[in-house]
Design a protein around this motif. Structure first.
Motif, PDB file in Angstrom:
ATOM      1  N   GLN A 262       0.827  -1.202   0.000  1.00 14.61           N
ATOM      2  CA  GLN A 262       0.000   0.000   0.000  1.00 14.61           C
ATOM      3  C   GLN A 262       0.863   1.254   0.000  1.00 14.61           C
ATOM      4  OE1 GLN A 262      -2.344  -0.596   3.509  1.00 14.61           O
ATOM      5  NE2 GLN A 262      -3.361  -2.428   2.689  1.00 14.61           N
ATOM      6  N   LEU A 263       1.960   1.215   0.764  1.00 19.02           N
ATOM      7  CA  LEU A 263       2.876   2.345   0.804  1.00 19.02           C
ATOM      8  C   LEU A 263       3.536   2.562  -0.549  1.00 19.02           C
ATOM      9  CD1 LEU A 263       4.550   4.552   2.177  1.00 19.02           C
ATOM     10  CD2 LEU A 263       6.114   2.769   2.990  1.00 19.02           C
ATOM     11  N   VAL A 264       4.062   1.502  -1.122  1.00 22.00           N
ATOM     12  CA  VAL A 264       4.745   1.617  -2.413  1.00 22.00           C
ATOM     13  C   VAL A 264       3.782   2.114  -3.489  1.00 22.00           C
ATOM     14  CG1 VAL A 264       5.906   0.325  -4.240  1.00 22.00           C
ATOM     15  CG2 VAL A 264       6.473  -0.130  -1.849  1.00 22.00           C
ATOM     16  N   ASP A 265       2.562   1.562  -3.506  1.00 24.91           N
ATOM     17  CA  ASP A 265       1.567   2.003  -4.482  1.00 24.91           C
ATOM     18  C   ASP A 265       1.204   3.463  -4.269  1.00 24.91           C
ATOM     19  OD1 ASP A 265       1.568  -0.537  -5.519  1.00 24.91           O
ATOM     20  OD2 ASP A 265      -0.334  -1.145  -4.600  1.00 24.91           O
ATOM     21  N   GLY A 266       1.082   3.863  -2.991  1.00 23.39           N
ATOM     22  CA  GLY A 266       0.751   5.246  -2.693  1.00 23.39           C
ATOM     23  C   GLY A 266       1.854   6.209  -3.090  1.00 23.39           C
ATOM     24  N   LEU A 267       3.085   5.820  -2.845  1.00 24.68           N
ATOM     25  CA  LEU A 267       4.211   6.669  -3.239  1.00 24.68           C
ATOM     26  C   LEU A 267       4.247   6.844  -4.748  1.00 24.68           C
ATOM     27  CD1 LEU A 267       7.005   5.297  -0.868  1.00 24.68           C
ATOM     28  CD2 LEU A 267       5.946   7.556  -0.768  1.00 24.68           C
ATOM     29  N   GLU A 268       3.986   5.770  -5.466  1.00 23.90           N
ATOM     30  CA  GLU A 268       3.963   5.861  -6.929  1.00 23.90           C
ATOM     31  C   GLU A 268       2.839   6.772  -7.393  1.00 23.90           C
ATOM     32  OE1 GLU A 268       3.670   2.974 -10.884  1.00 23.90           O
ATOM     33  OE2 GLU A 268       3.857   2.092  -8.881  1.00 23.90           O
ATOM     34  N   LEU A 269       1.678   6.634  -6.764  1.00 26.23           N
ATOM     35  CA  LEU A 269       0.546   7.494  -7.103  1.00 26.23           C
ATOM     36  C   LEU A 269       0.859   8.953  -6.780  1.00 26.23           C
ATOM     37  CD1 LEU A 269      -2.370   7.251  -8.167  1.00 26.23           C
ATOM     38  CD2 LEU A 269      -3.128   7.057  -5.788  1.00 26.23           C
ATOM     39  N   GLY A 270       1.650   9.161  -5.725  1.00 28.72           N
ATOM     40  CA  GLY A 270       2.041  10.510  -5.338  1.00 28.72           C
ATOM     41  C   GLY A 270       3.192  11.074  -6.136  1.00 28.72           C
ATOM     42  N   GLY A 271       3.664  10.339  -7.140  1.00 29.43           N
ATOM     43  CA  GLY A 271       4.706  10.851  -8.027  1.00 29.43           C
ATOM     44  C   GLY A 271       6.111  10.540  -7.602  1.00 29.43           C
ATOM     45  N   TYR A 272       6.276   9.614  -6.621  1.00 28.52           N
ATOM     46  CA  TYR A 272       7.635   9.366  -6.117  1.00 28.52           C
ATOM     47  C   TYR A 272       8.554   8.803  -7.188  1.00 28.52           C
ATOM     48  CZ  TYR A 272      11.559   7.545  -3.483  1.00 28.52           C
ATOM     49  OH  TYR A 272      12.828   7.284  -3.034  1.00 28.52           O
TER      50      TYR A 272
END
Length: 295
Positions: A262-272
């Motif tokens: 969930q963290l990795v997916d969220g970071l990707e969604l946030g443009g990381y």
């Protein structure tokens, strides 16, 4: 969330084209289903919106994702187990992910009636914050207020607003004084060299004695002012713990409960991924305490 703002009825219109959904753990032990936080990105005519420091609130920053997961994994912080009774503020909220996460966690905590205040500088960002609050339909007391860091400064930098501010208060952009908070949250606040002093003074003015602030952002190798921030806080009598390489530490936990994905997916969604390819940064977190000095 409950709201008395008469303009809220005008904020529910709009397309879902720029809507993002983030999955956040609902408790530190992952015993409950994860939360879904939905966000609209604020609209702007500035093609370089993320590069203009007055427009940073239009962009979804991965530091907000990292901070939200840290909150969910550490319930003592958002519950206020180690602080006096009080409310919560997100400083420089932008799209409001960290504050909305705190609100969702508080809503799930039976008997907790703490208020969440969202602050930022740009009027369009403040309007979008109200829209995002409505989008998530939380039943938590809240407020959205304009806050200019320069107004919190003592001496000449803050002008008349700062000189007239009452002790143990912070002032909004309308010149109104407000009480301090037990918890102050901030993601990716320090970008320019003078931000270290500005953010430190703003945290000091808005944080009650015995309170905690958690400020998380990109590391010092890609952000001016980050390395100066601890000393800026300590010069005001605040205590600071610095934790570096936050993402690396989370990746090293070896958790298999789904929260890491969930963290990795969220970071990707946030443009990381896009920014990491350019900057290759990790995150630095500052946990700030304001000592109790009054009897």
């Amino acid at each position: 969330m409950s709201s008395s703002n008469p303009d809220d009825k005008d904020l529910t219109d709009g397309s879902d084209d720029s809507q993002l959904t983030f999955t956040i753990p609902s408790d530190g032990n992952n015993e409950s289903p994860p939360m879904k936080i939905r966000l609209n990105l604020a609209a702007t005519d500035d093609e370089n919106q993320g590069e203009n420091e007055t427009n940073t609130g239009f962009v979804m920053w991965p530091s907000a994702v990292m901070l939200s997961h840290h909150l969910a994994k550490n319930p003592r912080i958002w519950r206020g187990d180690d602080t006096p009774n009080g409310d919560v503020m997100e400083l420089g909220a932008g799209c409001g992910l960290a504050g909305l996460t705190a609100a969702a966690l508080l809503q799930n905590d039976a008997g907790n009636d703490d208020k969440v205040t969202f602050t930022d500088y740009n009027p369009s960002v403040l309007k979008n914050l109200r829209r995002n609050i409505l989008l998530n339909e939380f039943d938590v007391d809240h407020e959205v207020l304009g806050l200019d860091w320069f107004d919190q400064q003592s001496g000449g930098d803050g002008g008349e607003v700062a000189s007239e501010r009452e002790e143990n208060t912070w002032v909004d952009m309308e010149g109104n004084s407000h009480g301090q908070f037990r918890l102050v949250l901030g993601a990716d606040l320090i970008v320019c060299s003078n931000d270290a002093d500005l953010v430190a003074t703003t945290v000091d003015s808005s944080l009650m004695e015995g309170g905690i602030a958690v400020i998380l952002g990109a590391s010092a190798d890609v952000r001016f002012g980050v390395s100066d921030f601890p000393d800026a806080c300590r010069s005001l009598g605040l205590t600071v713990r610095v934790d570096e390489n936050i993402l690396e530490a989370y990746e090293g936990t070896g958790e298999e409960d789904g929260s890491q994905k969930q963290l990795v997916d969220g970071l990707e969604l946030g443009g990381y991924n896009q920014r990491a390819c350019t900057y290759g940064h990790d995150f630095t977190m500052f946990t700030i305490n304001k000592p109790i000095t009054s009897s």
